[in-house]
Motif scaffolding. Structure first.
Motif, PDB file in Angstrom:
ATOM      1  N   GLY A   1       0.813  -1.212   0.000  1.00 33.13           N
ATOM      2  CA  GLY A   1       0.000   0.000   0.000  1.00 33.13           C
ATOM      3  C   GLY A   1       0.847   1.263   0.000  1.00 33.13           C
ATOM      4  N   GLU A   2       0.415   2.249  -0.746  1.00 33.39           N
ATOM      5  CA  GLU A   2       1.131   3.523  -0.841  1.00 33.39           C
ATOM      6  C   GLU A   2       0.887   4.363   0.414  1.00 33.39           C
ATOM      7  N   PRO A   3       1.943   4.932   1.029  1.00 35.30           N
ATOM      8  CA  PRO A   3       1.742   5.782   2.211  1.00 35.30           C
ATOM      9  C   PRO A   3       0.960   7.050   1.859  1.00 35.30           C
ATOM     10  N   ILE A   4       0.205   7.550   2.822  1.00 35.05           N
ATOM     11  CA  ILE A   4      -0.564   8.778   2.632  1.00 35.05           C
ATOM     12  C   ILE A   4      -0.684   9.486   3.977  1.00 35.05           C
ATOM     13  N   GLU A   5      -0.648  10.805   3.957  1.00 36.31           N
ATOM     14  CA  GLU A   5      -0.811  11.583   5.180  1.00 36.31           C
ATOM     15  C   GLU A   5      -2.271  12.007   5.317  1.00 36.31           C
ATOM     16  N   THR A   6      -2.824  11.809   6.509  1.00 32.29           N
ATOM     17  CA  THR A   6      -4.202  12.218   6.788  1.00 32.29           C
ATOM     18  C   THR A   6      -4.260  12.803   8.194  1.00 32.29           C
ATOM     19  N   PRO A   7      -5.303  13.573   8.507  1.00 31.04           N
ATOM     20  CA  PRO A   7      -5.446  14.104   9.866  1.00 31.04           C
ATOM     21  C   PRO A   7      -6.127  13.128  10.816  1.00 31.04           C
ATOM     22  N   ILE A   8      -6.441  11.928  10.346  1.00 30.20           N
ATOM     23  CA  ILE A   8      -7.176  10.956  11.157  1.00 30.20           C
ATOM     24  C   ILE A   8      -6.216   9.880  11.644  1.00 30.20           C
ATOM     25  N   GLU A   9      -6.161   9.705  12.941  1.00 25.20           N
ATOM     26  CA  GLU A   9      -5.236   8.742  13.527  1.00 25.20           C
ATOM     27  C   GLU A   9      -5.511   7.338  12.989  1.00 25.20           C
ATOM     28  N   GLY A  10      -4.447   6.672  12.569  1.00 23.69           N
ATOM     29  CA  GLY A  10      -4.571   5.298  12.089  1.00 23.69           C
ATOM     30  C   GLY A  10      -4.719   5.169  10.592  1.00 23.69           C
TER      31      GLY A  10
ATOM     32  N   ARG B   1      -2.238   4.546   4.985  1.00 19.31           N
ATOM     33  CA  ARG B   1      -1.920   3.910   3.705  1.00 19.31           C
ATOM     34  C   ARG B   1      -3.162   3.779   2.831  1.00 19.31           C
ATOM     35  N   LEU B   2      -2.910   3.717   1.525  1.00 18.93           N
ATOM     36  CA  LEU B   2      -3.944   3.383   0.558  1.00 18.93           C
ATOM     37  C   LEU B   2      -3.939   1.876   0.332  1.00 18.93           C
ATOM     38  N   PHE B   3      -5.075   1.333  -0.057  1.00 21.47           N
ATOM     39  CA  PHE B   3      -5.101  -0.077  -0.428  1.00 21.47           C
ATOM     40  C   PHE B   3      -4.253  -0.252  -1.692  1.00 21.47           C
ATOM     41  N   PRO B   4      -3.546  -1.375  -1.832  1.00 22.13           N
ATOM     42  CA  PRO B   4      -2.693  -1.571  -3.016  1.00 22.13           C
ATOM     43  C   PRO B   4      -3.461  -1.417  -4.325  1.00 22.13           C
ATOM     44  N   SER B   5      -2.831  -0.795  -5.291  1.00 22.71           N
ATOM     45  CA  SER B   5      -3.444  -0.613  -6.607  1.00 22.71           C
ATOM     46  C   SER B   5      -3.404  -1.928  -7.384  1.00 22.71           C
ATOM     47  N   PRO B   6      -4.230  -2.060  -8.424  1.00 27.86           N
ATOM     48  CA  PRO B   6      -4.151  -3.263  -9.260  1.00 27.86           C
ATOM     49  C   PRO B   6      -2.753  -3.488  -9.825  1.00 27.86           C
ATOM     50  N   ALA B   7      -2.076  -2.409 -10.229  1.00 23.49           N
ATOM     51  CA  ALA B   7      -0.731  -2.558 -10.790  1.00 23.49           C
ATOM     52  C   ALA B   7       0.245  -3.087  -9.749  1.00 23.49           C
ATOM     53  N   ALA B   8       0.160  -2.570  -8.518  1.00 23.48           N
ATOM     54  CA  ALA B   8       1.078  -3.012  -7.468  1.00 23.48           C
ATOM     55  C   ALA B   8       0.896  -4.491  -7.161  1.00 23.48           C
ATOM     56  N   LEU B   9      -0.345  -4.953  -7.112  1.00 22.56           N
ATOM     57  CA  LEU B   9      -0.586  -6.361  -6.805  1.00 22.56           C
ATOM     58  C   LEU B   9      -0.239  -7.253  -7.993  1.00 22.56           C
ATOM     59  N   ALA B  10      -0.536  -6.786  -9.205  1.00 23.84           N
ATOM     60  CA  ALA B  10      -0.226  -7.589 -10.392  1.00 23.84           C
ATOM     61  C   ALA B  10       1.271  -7.823 -10.526  1.00 23.84           C
TER      62      ALA B  10
END
Length: 514
Positions: free
Chosen positions: A361-370, A373-382
């Motif tokens: 999963g790609e890292p992402i910054e958010t204001p919500i604790e926890g 990350r993003l769910f893996p993309s189709p390309a990353a899993l393939a």
């Protein structure tokens, strides 16, 4: 044109009561003001002789009425888009679903929303035939219906974001700002900037740090069961339940549309008193807000019509009137999780999914604790190394299923969204290694939003129904058509008297084969 099947006196009684069960089922136009409203609008009830009732917002606008700035018709639950009746009605509803679902056209560039000719081509009929059956069903042409959808989507962007009008126009499907302004003035009698100022005055809204949207639903709604369903399956880093006086749910998401990828986060809570979902969306997703709203509607099943569903299911599931079918904001993610969940418990599937997120999963910054990350993309899993997947505890047969699914999605051969063709998608899924009937039906139920999906091979479902075997379960389900997806969820929430464990944690019946 007033839709003939509407009973005007019944509509007026629902309007007087502000009955949320009818929200989105009809709209009231007031002849003395030129405005149309939802049944839940809190303005003073107009006199009966000044009211006209329409089944669809597009009909009210075609008759020259403007949307109310207070109740905001664009926030109403959408009408049902499924039918098992005659072929013409089914085709008309399929066309409406293609108009309503922006995910049905993921390759469309900004401002290049599909017209009636492209929709007819997708359905394999002539433009003329589509217009004829569409007007018979909805009382307006496909173009009028599409124009209303575009205008209401734009109206929501104007009210809930500070996006420049050029971006509002393109995100709503208009090819140019000139056409956008002309349509607004023609339909609403004022330009978009004036509507934004009027909306801010009406709602007391100013500039906000994040986009905030209210989306209506029709009661009853067992929101606690819905939030619990997502909470028990939450993947570490991607999603999290939100405890508190008003429980909610938050997650990250990726939206790829028109060749561009947008990433961000959302959080949602249920306002029971107002029968609304309170949605907060990161500013990074403002340009695809209509898509995000559509996906959240599906994820929380906000457009369900409980009166129609309960008329079929209440006798069999008397305690399940408010139970909805959980959807997803990402059809590919849902399909991956369905494969991971084959023949194991919910907890074990959650562990495997969390490992997948941590590794790919790609890292992402958010204001919500926890939420990190993003769910893996189709390309990353393939493209993932099978040895890496193996070290996560994913067996080789399941690796093959996951990577075949990822390749088909990455290459655009498999589309998993509410606008997809259900029979063709079921065939495409079951042609992949390791995906059988249970997995395909489960994906159809949650990602394709098919209300009549029925995974008859599910062991927990069979136990809940008190039958032995898939054939017996399928036979028992015939009386519940076309709402068998809802019957499945209600059965899972109604374990047999002799059960000693939660049926949602029971092993699932779909065997992985190569």
């Amino acid at each position: 044109m007033t839709t003939p099947e509407l009973e005007s006196d019944a509509c007026y009684l629902a309007l007087k009561a502000h009955d949320a069960r009818f929200d989105g089922s009809f709209f009231t136009a007031v002849t003395t003001t030129g405005i149309y409203c939802r049944p839940v609008c809190k303005v003073k009830t107009p006199r009966r002789e000044n009211c006209r009732f329409f089944r669809h917002a597009a009909q009210a606008e075609a008759a020259g009425f403007r949307p109310c700035l207070r109740c905001r018709p664009e926030l109403a639950p959408r009408a049902a888009s499924w039918s098992t009746q005659d072929a013409s009605r089914i085709l008309a509803l399929q066309a409406a679903r293609l108009i309503d679902e922006p995910d049905a056209w993921p390759d469309a560039a900004e401002g290049d929303a599909p017209g009636a000719a492209r929709i007819a081509q997708r359905l394999g009929v002539s433009d003329r035939h589509l217009r004829r059956i569409f007007e018979a069903q909805f009382g307006v042409s496909p173009l009028q219906y599409l124009q209303t959808r575009r205008l209401l989507a734009a109206k929501q962007l104007i009210a809930d974001t500070q996006l420049p009008m050029t971006q509002v126009a393109l995100a709503s499907g208009f090819a140019s700002v000139r056409r956008f302004n002309a349509a607004f003035i023609e339909h609403y009698g004022l330009n978009p900037s004036a509507m934004r100022r009027a909306g801010e005055h009406e709602n007391g809204a100013g500039r906000r740090q994040a986009i905030e949207v209210r989306i209506g639903y029709r009661p009853p709604y067992d929101h606690a069961a819905m939030i619990d369903f997502f909470g028990r399956r939450a993947l570490r880093g991607v999603e999290t339940p939100l405890p508190g006086a008003r429980p909610g749910y938050a997650r990250t998401l990726r939206v790829t549309h028109g060749g561009a990828t947008h990433t961000g986060w959302l959080r949602v809570e249920i306002d029971v008193d107002r029968q609304q979902a309170l949605l907060q969306v990161s500013e990074s997703l403002a340009g695809v807000l209509p898509i995000v709203i559509s996906r959240v509607r599906g994820m929380l099943d906000l457009d369900a019509e409980p009166m129609a569903i309960n008329a079929t299911l209440h006798a069999s599931f008397p305690l399940g009137d408010g139970v909805r079918v959980p959807g997803t904001v990402d059809g590919f993610e849902l399909a991956v999780r369905a494969v991971l969940g084959q023949q194991i418990t919910v907890a074990a599937a959650r562990t495997l999914g969390s490992r997948l997120v941590e590794a790919l999963g790609e890292p992402i910054e958010t204001p919500i604790e926890g939420l990190t990350r993003l769910f893996p993309s189709p390309a990353a899993l393939a493209d993932a190394d099978p040895d890496l997947l193996g070290r996560m505890g994913i067996v080789r047969q399941r690796q093959g299923a996951l990577q075949a699914l990822a390749r088909e999605t990455r290459d655009g051969r498999l589309r998993l969204h509410a606008g997809a063709d259900v029979p063709l998608t079921l065939l495409a899924l079951q042609a992949l290694p390791g995906i059988g009937d249970w997995t395909a039906q489960y994906i159809a139920m949650r990602a394709l939003r098919w209300p009549d999906a029925f995974p008859s091979g599910d062991i927990a479902l069979q136990k809940a129904l008190g039958v032995g075997g898939a054939k017996a379960a399928a036979q028992a389900s015939q009386a519940w058509q076309p709402w068998r997806s809802y019957a499945v969820l209600r059965a899972w929430h109604t374990p047999p008297a002799a059960a000693t464990s939660n049926p949602q944690d029971a092993p699932l019946a779909d065997a992985v084969t190569t």
